[in-house]
Every structure is written in C-alpha cells, then in structure tokens.
Design a protein around this motif. Structure first.
Motif, PDB file in Angstrom:
ATOM      1  N   GLU A 148     -16.787   4.075  53.645  1.00 45.34           N
ATOM      2  CA  GLU A 148     -16.354   4.123  52.152  1.00 45.34           C
ATOM      3  C   GLU A 148     -16.090   5.408  51.573  1.00 45.34           C
ATOM      4  OE1 GLU A 148     -20.135   2.991  50.461  1.00 45.34           O
ATOM      5  OE2 GLU A 148     -20.009   0.829  51.203  1.00 45.34           O
ATOM      6  N   ALA A 149     -16.074   6.587  52.338  1.00 47.98           N
ATOM      7  CA  ALA A 149     -16.101   7.940  51.761  1.00 47.98           C
ATOM      8  C   ALA A 149     -14.449   8.019  51.801  1.00 47.98           C
ATOM      9  CB  ALA A 149     -16.443   8.901  52.656  1.00 47.98           C
ATOM     10  N   PHE A 150     -13.710   7.332  52.354  1.00 54.14           N
ATOM     11  CA  PHE A 150     -12.185   7.373  52.665  1.00 54.14           C
ATOM     12  C   PHE A 150     -11.730   6.898  51.104  1.00 54.14           C
ATOM     13  CE2 PHE A 150     -12.328   8.163  57.231  1.00 54.14           C
ATOM     14  CZ  PHE A 150     -11.891   9.249  57.152  1.00 54.14           C
ATOM     15  N   ASP A 151     -12.474   5.865  50.446  1.00 50.84           N
ATOM     16  CA  ASP A 151     -12.090   5.335  49.326  1.00 50.84           C
ATOM     17  C   ASP A 151     -12.591   5.921  47.885  1.00 50.84           C
ATOM     18  OD1 ASP A 151     -10.437   3.612  50.982  1.00 50.84           O
ATOM     19  OD2 ASP A 151     -12.075   2.380  51.186  1.00 50.84           O
ATOM     20  N   LEU A 152     -13.806   6.426  48.082  1.00 50.59           N
ATOM     21  CA  LEU A 152     -14.578   6.838  46.906  1.00 50.59           C
ATOM     22  C   LEU A 152     -14.358   8.522  46.543  1.00 50.59           C
ATOM     23  CD1 LEU A 152     -17.798   4.736  47.627  1.00 50.59           C
ATOM     24  CD2 LEU A 152     -15.686   4.138  46.288  1.00 50.59           C
ATOM     25  N   ASP A 153     -14.656   9.198  47.763  1.00 52.91           N
ATOM     26  CA  ASP A 153     -14.635  10.767  47.621  1.00 52.91           C
ATOM     27  C   ASP A 153     -13.347  11.407  47.283  1.00 52.91           C
ATOM     28  OD1 ASP A 153     -16.114  13.293  47.468  1.00 52.91           O
ATOM     29  OD2 ASP A 153     -15.235  13.792  49.565  1.00 52.91           O
ATOM     30  N   ASN A 154     -12.954  12.107  46.697  1.00 51.43           N
ATOM     31  CA  ASN A 154     -11.836  12.719  46.289  1.00 51.43           C
ATOM     32  C   ASN A 154     -11.148  13.771  47.512  1.00 51.43           C
ATOM     33  OD1 ASN A 154      -9.566  13.421  44.923  1.00 51.43           O
ATOM     34  ND2 ASN A 154     -10.229  15.333  44.371  1.00 51.43           N
ATOM     35  N   GLU A 155     -12.124  14.480  48.146  1.00 58.55           N
ATOM     36  CA  GLU A 155     -11.979  15.227  49.254  1.00 58.55           C
ATOM     37  C   GLU A 155     -11.500  14.445  50.479  1.00 58.55           C
ATOM     38  OE1 GLU A 155     -14.889  18.048  49.997  1.00 58.55           O
ATOM     39  OE2 GLU A 155     -14.328  19.506  48.087  1.00 58.55           O
ATOM     40  N   HIS A 156     -12.250  13.220  50.727  1.00 61.98           N
ATOM     41  CA  HIS A 156     -11.954  12.362  51.828  1.00 61.98           C
ATOM     42  C   HIS A 156     -10.680  11.750  51.718  1.00 61.98           C
ATOM     43  CE1 HIS A 156     -16.190  13.543  52.932  1.00 61.98           C
ATOM     44  NE2 HIS A 156     -15.704  12.816  54.149  1.00 61.98           N
ATOM     45  N   LYS A 157     -10.226  11.391  50.204  1.00 62.85           N
ATOM     46  CA  LYS A 157      -9.065  10.659  50.061  1.00 62.85           C
ATOM     47  C   LYS A 157      -7.759  11.722  50.320  1.00 62.85           C
ATOM     48  CE  LYS A 157     -10.350   7.596  46.208  1.00 62.85           C
ATOM     49  NZ  LYS A 157     -10.218   7.397  44.725  1.00 62.85           N
ATOM     50  N   ARG A 158      -7.996  12.971  50.014  1.00 59.70           N
ATOM     51  CA  ARG A 158      -7.000  13.893  50.393  1.00 59.70           C
ATOM     52  C   ARG A 158      -6.804  13.982  51.821  1.00 59.70           C
ATOM     53  NH1 ARG A 158      -4.780  17.225  46.322  1.00 59.70           N
ATOM     54  NH2 ARG A 158      -4.829  15.989  44.441  1.00 59.70           N
ATOM     55  N   HIS A 182      -0.958   2.461  70.992  1.00 58.79           N
ATOM     56  CA  HIS A 182      -1.815   3.612  70.730  1.00 58.79           C
ATOM     57  C   HIS A 182      -2.401   3.280  69.424  1.00 58.79           C
ATOM     58  CE1 HIS A 182      -2.073   8.011  70.175  1.00 58.79           C
ATOM     59  NE2 HIS A 182      -3.178   7.617  70.783  1.00 58.79           N
ATOM     60  N   VAL A 183      -3.801   3.584  69.380  1.00 60.55           N
ATOM     61  CA  VAL A 183      -4.569   3.537  68.030  1.00 60.55           C
ATOM     62  C   VAL A 183      -5.345   4.670  67.867  1.00 60.55           C
ATOM     63  CG1 VAL A 183      -6.343   2.123  66.937  1.00 60.55           C
ATOM     64  CG2 VAL A 183      -4.721   0.837  68.523  1.00 60.55           C
ATOM     65  N   LEU A 184      -5.253   5.287  66.653  1.00 63.04           N
ATOM     66  CA  LEU A 184      -6.181   6.291  66.318  1.00 63.04           C
ATOM     67  C   LEU A 184      -7.109   5.728  65.203  1.00 63.04           C
ATOM     68  CD1 LEU A 184      -3.505   9.448  66.035  1.00 63.04           C
ATOM     69  CD2 LEU A 184      -5.261   9.167  67.771  1.00 63.04           C
ATOM     70  N   HIS A 185      -8.255   6.097  65.665  1.00 61.30           N
ATOM     71  CA  HIS A 185      -9.384   5.441  64.777  1.00 61.30           C
ATOM     72  C   HIS A 185     -10.228   6.624  64.114  1.00 61.30           C
ATOM     73  CE1 HIS A 185     -13.022   3.308  63.498  1.00 61.30           C
ATOM     74  NE2 HIS A 185     -12.349   2.199  63.352  1.00 61.30           N
ATOM     75  N   PHE A 186     -10.207   6.748  62.554  1.00 62.21           N
ATOM     76  CA  PHE A 186     -11.202   7.616  62.091  1.00 62.21           C
ATOM     77  C   PHE A 186     -12.265   6.848  61.400  1.00 62.21           C
ATOM     78  CE2 PHE A 186      -6.813   9.471  62.494  1.00 62.21           C
ATOM     79  CZ  PHE A 186      -6.822  10.478  62.856  1.00 62.21           C
ATOM     80  N   THR A 187     -13.320   7.433  61.446  1.00 62.78           N
ATOM     81  CA  THR A 187     -14.746   6.979  60.848  1.00 62.78           C
ATOM     82  C   THR A 187     -15.050   8.110  60.233  1.00 62.78           C
ATOM     83  OG1 THR A 187     -14.785   5.462  62.688  1.00 62.78           O
ATOM     84  CG2 THR A 187     -16.774   5.625  61.218  1.00 62.78           C
ATOM     85  N   ALA A 188     -15.758   7.758  58.709  1.00 60.14           N
ATOM     86  CA  ALA A 188     -16.440   8.760  57.900  1.00 60.14           C
ATOM     87  C   ALA A 188     -17.667   8.024  57.759  1.00 60.14           C
ATOM     88  CB  ALA A 188     -15.651   8.950  56.510  1.00 60.14           C
ATOM     89  N   LEU A 189     -18.740   9.014  58.545  1.00 62.71           N
ATOM     90  CA  LEU A 189     -20.206   8.505  58.364  1.00 62.71           C
ATOM     91  C   LEU A 189     -21.183   9.414  58.327  1.00 62.71           C
ATOM     92  CD1 LEU A 189     -21.864   5.919  58.608  1.00 62.71           C
ATOM     93  CD2 LEU A 189     -21.988   6.084  61.019  1.00 62.71           C
ATOM     94  N   GLU A 190     -21.934   9.413  57.412  1.00 64.16           N
ATOM     95  CA  GLU A 190     -23.244  10.464  57.031  1.00 64.16           C
ATOM     96  C   GLU A 190     -22.646  11.961  57.040  1.00 64.16           C
ATOM     97  OE1 GLU A 190     -25.842   9.574  60.289  1.00 64.16           O
ATOM     98  OE2 GLU A 190     -26.413   7.829  59.532  1.00 64.16           O
ATOM     99  N   GLY A 191     -21.515  12.075  56.286  1.00 61.87           N
ATOM    100  CA  GLY A 191     -20.904  13.503  56.181  1.00 61.87           C
ATOM    101  C   GLY A 191     -20.135  13.911  57.251  1.00 61.87           C
ATOM    102  N   LYS A 192     -19.837  13.173  58.646  1.00 59.38           N
ATOM    103  CA  LYS A 192     -18.963  13.638  59.523  1.00 59.38           C
ATOM    104  C   LYS A 192     -17.845  12.759  59.738  1.00 59.38           C
ATOM    105  CE  LYS A 192     -23.043  15.426  62.259  1.00 59.38           C
ATOM    106  NZ  LYS A 192     -23.509  15.460  63.575  1.00 59.38           N
TER     107      LYS A 192
END
Length: 308
Positions: A148-158, A182-192
């Motif tokens: 959710e951080a990639f959609d809600l937090d401004n820094e994670h959006k950038r 080739h798949v690159l997967h990024f997960t934002a969870l618990e501040g990491k």
C-alpha cells in the motif's frame, strides 16, 4: 568546436554528428544510467553495483574508479559526468559508519539533479550465489510493485516512479511471449523494501495458454529507506511535459467502453426507404407454374354470349 555567444558551432562533420545526437528530439533515446562508487565502499556495495549493472546492460556505464563526492551535499560532480556521458539516471554506492552499505538512486532533468533517494542494504544475496540459468543480457523486465505504501506515501510514490525509470529498459512496440522471461518484484512492507529478481518459465498446461512458474535468479535486496531529495511539484510537472506533436489528437465521435471496445458514431442524412434496393434472393422468386396459376385464379370466369 568553437563557442560564440553561448552557441557551440562544429568545425568538423564528426563534431556536427555528435551535436546532432545530443540535440533535443521529439522521441528521445532510451535512458542510460551511470553507476559509480564513492571514496569509501565495502565489498557488499562493490558487488551490488556490478549486479545491478548486469541487469541494466547495455543501457548503463560502470565507473570502476572511486569518486570522492557526496551527492546530497554537492551534486556538481554527478551533473558533470551526466553531461559527459549523456546519462539521465545514476546509481551511487558508498559505505561509512553512520550509513553503512548505502545506495543512492537518482535521475536528472536537463543535466541537473531532479530527485534522488537513499536506500540502505540490510541483507543482500548476489547474482552468483544463486545457481541456475540467467536471463540474457538486455532482456526487458516486467516490473511488479506490491504494498500500500507505493500508492499512499508520497516518498514511496516517487521511489516507485524512479525505479520504473531505472529498470524499464527501452520502449518497444511489441513483445513476443517467449521474451517475457525476467520479472523484478518490489514489495513495501513494514518500512522496508524487498527487491527480488525472477525468471519466468513457460510450462505445458494442456491448453493454449502456458503455465507460468517463477525461479529466483538474483540479486536479492532487503532495503530500508533513508534520506530523500525530491523535486518540487512545479519542476516535477515541467520534467513530465510532452511536446504538442506527441500528444494524441482527440478523435470526434469515437468512444471506448471499460473493456477497450471501440465505438464510432456516424451521422447520415435521412434516407427514403421506399427507394431502397434490397438484395434479391433466388429462393424467393416465383416459379413459372405458380405464376401462371395465380394469373388464372385472378381472371374472372368467361360467360358465353347468347344471341337473342
């Protein structure tokens, strides 16, 4: 090349071709990244830069010598190298006691730093530690972002926008199914932020659509967000501006539904349906015998004349 009144004029054909390649275009070339390390680095940072360079090739330039600079305090060195190599993306690695195993992802606009984000490596598995076949060089990756951080937090959006710019590869008109490996997967969870790299395998499924399996090929990063330097909203909007020639022209009387189906509205004059020429079908024609019978039925019976 000579410079008069701020305008560089070429003396030779080679310098003329060089200036034409650097001149603004309607459709710009693919973005190139420069990857460099600072004055103090660790073995983890050196290997991580090499692995990211192998993912980014051939659209990357790797500097092997150390560059004593601090991007958050003085970015003139980065801007100089950017103008020299015509790179609009950069990755800077450094290591110190206060910020160990440090990676700085950044991008430039008009050879000036637009935004940069600092990430710290907490756990790292290199490309060579994971055994197995790798993807060929220059493979365009599929990018997946979860959290959710990639959609809600401004820094994670950038950060999401910056990572897309960095790893997206060249723009292509079509991709074959076998090329999506080739798949690159990024997960934002618990501040990491967890970065994983997979290779997609197409297996038999008994039908036309193949079954997909993912095999981890590395590198693997567990990252934590540190310092950020984000552009202002006005500058960020200016960097995304497109020339009018590239903007799609609006077509009249054309619409699309939610499924992408195209609908068109056609305006016609009022037609006289009485003069409409319909298609004559052979099966609807009257046979010769039926036509004669109808004529006989339609005639009145003859009455014999009697003379008085």
């Amino acid at each position: 090349m000579t410079q008069l009144d701020g305008i560089t004029k070429p003396k030779t054909k080679r310098s003329k071709r060089f200036l034409e390649s650097r001149a603004p275009k309607l459709s710009e070339d693919g973005k190139t990244a420069m990857i460099m390390k600072g004055g103090n680095t660790s073995q983890t940072i050196t290997q991580a830069l090499k692995d990211i360079y192998s993912l980014k090739k051939p659209n990357a330039v790797l500097y092997k010598k150390k560059n004593i600079t601090r991007p958050f305090e003085d970015s003139t060195s980065l801007e100089f190298f950017s103008k020299k190599t015509d790179c609009s993306l950069f990755l800077f690695g450094s290591h110190n006691k206060k910020r160990p195993n440090n990676l700085i992802f950044g991008r430039l606009f008009d050879f000036h730093v637009l935004d940069m984000i600092e990430l710290g490596i907490e756990k790292y598995v290199s490309l060579g530690e994971i055994k197995g076949s790798k993807c060929p060089e220059g493979t365009k990756p599929m990018l997946v972002f979860a959290g959710e951080a990639f959609d809600l937090d401004n820094e994670h959006k950038r950060l999401k926008s910056l990572l897309i710019d960095f790893f997206r590869g060249p723009t292509v008109s079509a991709v074959r199914l076998a090329g999506l490996e080739h798949v690159l997967h990024f997960t934002a969870l618990e501040g990491k932020i967890f970065m994983r790299s997979y290779r997609s395998l197409l297996k038999k499924s008994g039908c036309r659509t193949p079954r997909i399996e993912l095999e981890e090929i590395g590198p693997s990063f567990d990252l934590v967000l540190r310092r950020t330097h984000l552009a202002s909203d006005d500058l960020y909007k200016l960097a995304h501006r497109q020339p009018k020639a590239l903007k799609p022209k609006k077509k009249k009387n054309v619409s699309h539904d939610v499924f992408g189906t195209k609908f068109g509205r056609v305006h016609m004059q009022k037609q006289d349906l009485s003069k409409l020429q319909t298609r004559k079908m052979k099966g609807l024609r009257k046979r010769k015998g039926e036509a004669v019978a109808e004529e006989q039925d339609g005639q009145e019976p003859k009455v014999a004349k009697v003379e008085s």
